[in-house]
Design a protein around this motif. Structure first.
Motif, short mmCIF file in Angstrom:
data_model
loop_
_atom_site.label_atom_id
_atom_site.label_comp_id
_atom_site.label_asym_id
_atom_site.label_seq_id
_atom_site.Cartn_x
_atom_site.Cartn_y
_atom_site.Cartn_z
N THR A 1 0.84 -1.19 0.00
CA THR A 1 0.00 0.00 0.00
C THR A 1 0.87 1.24 0.00
OG1 THR A 1 -1.71 -1.16 1.25
CG2 THR A 1 -1.83 1.25 1.20
N ILE A 2 0.54 2.23 -0.82
CA ILE A 2 1.26 3.49 -0.87
C ILE A 2 0.35 4.59 -0.35
CG2 ILE A 2 2.39 5.18 -2.36
CD1 ILE A 2 3.06 2.92 -4.26
N PHE A 3 0.80 5.33 0.67
CA PHE A 3 0.05 6.43 1.23
C PHE A 3 0.65 7.74 0.72
CE2 PHE A 3 -0.36 2.95 4.23
CZ PHE A 3 -1.74 2.92 4.46
N TYR A 4 -0.20 8.67 0.30
CA TYR A 4 0.29 9.96 -0.15
C TYR A 4 -0.75 11.02 0.16
CZ TYR A 4 -2.66 8.69 -4.14
OH TYR A 4 -3.71 8.28 -4.93
N ASP A 5 -0.29 12.25 0.30
CA ASP A 5 -1.17 13.38 0.56
C ASP A 5 -2.00 13.64 -0.69
OD1 ASP A 5 -2.33 15.89 0.93
OD2 ASP A 5 -0.63 16.65 2.08
N GLU A 6 -3.31 13.65 -0.55
CA GLU A 6 -4.17 13.83 -1.73
C GLU A 6 -3.91 15.17 -2.42
OE1 GLU A 6 -8.11 15.58 0.63
OE2 GLU A 6 -8.09 13.53 -0.14
N ASN A 7 -3.36 16.14 -1.69
CA ASN A 7 -3.08 17.44 -2.28
C ASN A 7 -1.88 17.42 -3.22
OD1 ASN A 7 -5.20 18.82 -0.96
ND2 ASN A 7 -3.97 18.96 0.91
N THR A 8 -1.12 16.30 -3.20
CA THR A 8 0.03 16.22 -4.10
C THR A 8 -0.40 15.81 -5.51
OG1 THR A 8 0.47 13.88 -3.59
CG2 THR A 8 1.55 15.54 -2.20
N ILE A 9 -1.61 15.30 -5.67
CA ILE A 9 -2.10 14.88 -6.98
C ILE A 9 -2.97 15.99 -7.54
CG2 ILE A 9 -3.31 13.08 -8.26
CD1 ILE A 9 -0.78 12.16 -6.79
N LYS A 10 -2.40 16.76 -8.46
CA LYS A 10 -3.09 17.94 -8.98
C LYS A 10 -3.33 17.88 -10.49
CE LYS A 10 -0.89 20.80 -5.43
NZ LYS A 10 0.01 21.95 -5.16
N GLY A 11 -2.96 16.76 -11.11
CA GLY A 11 -3.16 16.65 -12.55
C GLY A 11 -2.04 17.22 -13.38
N ASP A 12 -0.98 17.73 -12.73
CA ASP A 12 0.13 18.31 -13.49
C ASP A 12 1.28 17.33 -13.69
OD1 ASP A 12 1.17 18.13 -10.95
OD2 ASP A 12 1.32 20.29 -10.62
N LYS A 14 3.53 16.24 -11.83
CA LYS A 14 4.80 16.52 -11.18
C LYS A 14 5.24 15.40 -10.24
CE LYS A 14 4.71 21.56 -11.53
NZ LYS A 14 4.72 22.85 -10.77
N THR A 15 4.29 14.61 -9.77
CA THR A 15 4.62 13.51 -8.86
C THR A 15 4.64 12.16 -9.58
OG1 THR A 15 2.29 13.25 -8.24
CG2 THR A 15 3.64 14.71 -6.86
N GLU A 16 4.52 12.17 -10.90
CA GLU A 16 4.43 10.92 -11.65
C GLU A 16 5.66 10.03 -11.44
OE1 GLU A 16 3.25 9.41 -16.15
OE2 GLU A 16 3.97 11.46 -15.85
N SER A 17 6.84 10.62 -11.52
CA SER A 17 8.07 9.83 -11.35
C SER A 17 8.19 9.29 -9.93
CB SER A 17 9.30 10.68 -11.69
OG SER A 17 9.35 10.98 -13.06
N LEU A 18 7.82 10.12 -8.96
CA LEU A 18 7.88 9.68 -7.56
C LEU A 18 6.95 8.49 -7.33
CD1 LEU A 18 8.66 9.96 -4.58
CD2 LEU A 18 6.85 11.69 -4.36
N LEU A 19 5.73 8.58 -7.85
CA LEU A 19 4.78 7.49 -7.67
C LEU A 19 5.25 6.23 -8.39
CD1 LEU A 19 1.38 9.39 -8.00
CD2 LEU A 19 2.37 8.41 -5.93
N ALA A 20 5.80 6.39 -9.59
CA ALA A 20 6.32 5.23 -10.33
C ALA A 20 7.45 4.57 -9.55
CB ALA A 20 6.80 5.66 -11.71
N HIS A 21 8.31 5.39 -8.96
CA HIS A 21 9.43 4.87 -8.17
C HIS A 21 8.92 4.04 -6.98
CE1 HIS A 21 13.63 5.22 -6.51
NE2 HIS A 21 12.98 4.99 -5.39
N MET A 50 13.47 1.32 -13.09
CA MET A 50 12.12 0.93 -13.49
C MET A 50 11.27 2.17 -13.77
SD MET A 50 12.24 -2.30 -13.72
CE MET A 50 14.04 -2.44 -13.85
N THR A 51 11.52 3.24 -13.03
CA THR A 51 10.84 4.51 -13.31
C THR A 51 11.26 5.04 -14.67
OG1 THR A 51 10.73 5.05 -10.95
CG2 THR A 51 10.49 6.88 -12.50
N ASP A 52 12.56 4.97 -14.96
CA ASP A 52 13.05 5.40 -16.28
C ASP A 52 12.40 4.58 -17.39
OD1 ASP A 52 14.73 7.20 -15.03
OD2 ASP A 52 16.52 5.96 -15.21
N ALA A 53 12.30 3.27 -17.17
CA ALA A 53 11.70 2.39 -18.18
C ALA A 53 10.22 2.72 -18.38
CB ALA A 53 11.87 0.93 -17.78
N TYR A 54 9.53 3.05 -17.29
CA TYR A 54 8.13 3.46 -17.39
C TYR A 54 8.00 4.73 -18.23
CZ TYR A 54 4.02 6.15 -16.06
OH TYR A 54 2.90 6.94 -16.10
#
Length: 253
Positions: A1-12, A14-21, A50-54
């Protein structure tokens, strides 16, 4: 399970690589984990690549190259602060291991191994490694044995130089053109402390007649002649971003 602040997901994105990692850690780090913290790259280097490959699969090769170039700069910058191998047994302060050696350089080791073995064998090795060590602990030696088994190659030199010794190739290259033989003479110096063996790609630029030549570098000082169709306008070092190295390449007056 991955927990994250819902305010970090804004549609931009910017957190895509972090989440993939962090998602990659569900396989590498949480399931297949390292036997000792000195082998942390088996978690963090894997998640980084694996993030790079994604990103490569979703946005293309240019995005992969951009990521690798940025990560390469981080590796070089960190090395100036602390000259140590990826597998660092010299410290008991394990927080020090959370550094670009374990993350970005570890990812680069996988990228270069992919280039060395080819996509098919590389990804077969990744799947075999995970299948064997899911829910278990593994060492770098275990990973090496898996890749040697699936590739049929002896990878001792590769693993030794990139993981157990510090540094990276630092190159000073000069070249001259011989019109009579239609060839260029390359003089290659490795100026770093440790010895490395590696394939070196050179982009031969000559108008629309561009080509890539690959040479094997095995010595501190090498002199190599390669055929060309005409005198190059310029020569580019590592045009496809496949080598963790830095250096200069200049025409000799």
């Amino acid at each position: 399970t991955i927990f994250y602040d819902e305010n970090t997901i804004k549609g931009d994105r910017k957190t895509e690589s972090l989440l993939a990692h962090e998602i990659a850690h569900q396989w590498f780090g949480n399931s297949a984990s390292e036997t000792h913290f000195s082998h942390l790259w088996l978690s963090e280097g894997f998640a980084t690549y694996m993030t790079d490959a994604y990103l490569e699969s979703h946005y293309g090769t240019d995005t992969l190259k951009s990521e690798l170039k940025a990560q390469r700069k981080q590796v070089f910058s960190y090395e100036q602060k602390r000259y140590a191998p990826i597998i660092d047994t010299s410290t008991t302060n394990y927080m020090i291991m959370l550094n670009p050696n374990s993350y970005e350089k570890g990812g680069w080791v996988l990228h270069m191994l992919r280039g060395k073995l080819g996509d098919s064998i590389f990804w077969k090795g990744i799947r075999t490694y995970y299948g064997k060590f899911a829910g278990k602990n593994a060492s770098t030696e275990d990973l090496q044995k898996v890749f040697e088994s699936v590739s049929g190659q002896n990878l001792g030199q590769y693993f030794r130089q990139w993981l157990y010794q510090p540094g990276h190739p630092q190159l000073k290259i000069t070249w001259t053109y011989n019109n009579q033989s239609k060839s260029i003479q390359l003089n290659i110096q490795q100026t770093q402390k440790s010895d490395f063996e590696f394939p070196l790609e050179l982009g031969i630029i000559n108008g629309s007649q561009n080509e890539i030549k690959t040479i094997q570098v095995k010595e501190k000082n090498s002199s190599i002649q390669i055929p060309v169709s005409a005198k190059p306008e310029r020569i580019i070092l590592d045009p496809n971003t496949n080598l963790l190295a830095e250096g200069t390449i200049d025409e000799k007056p």
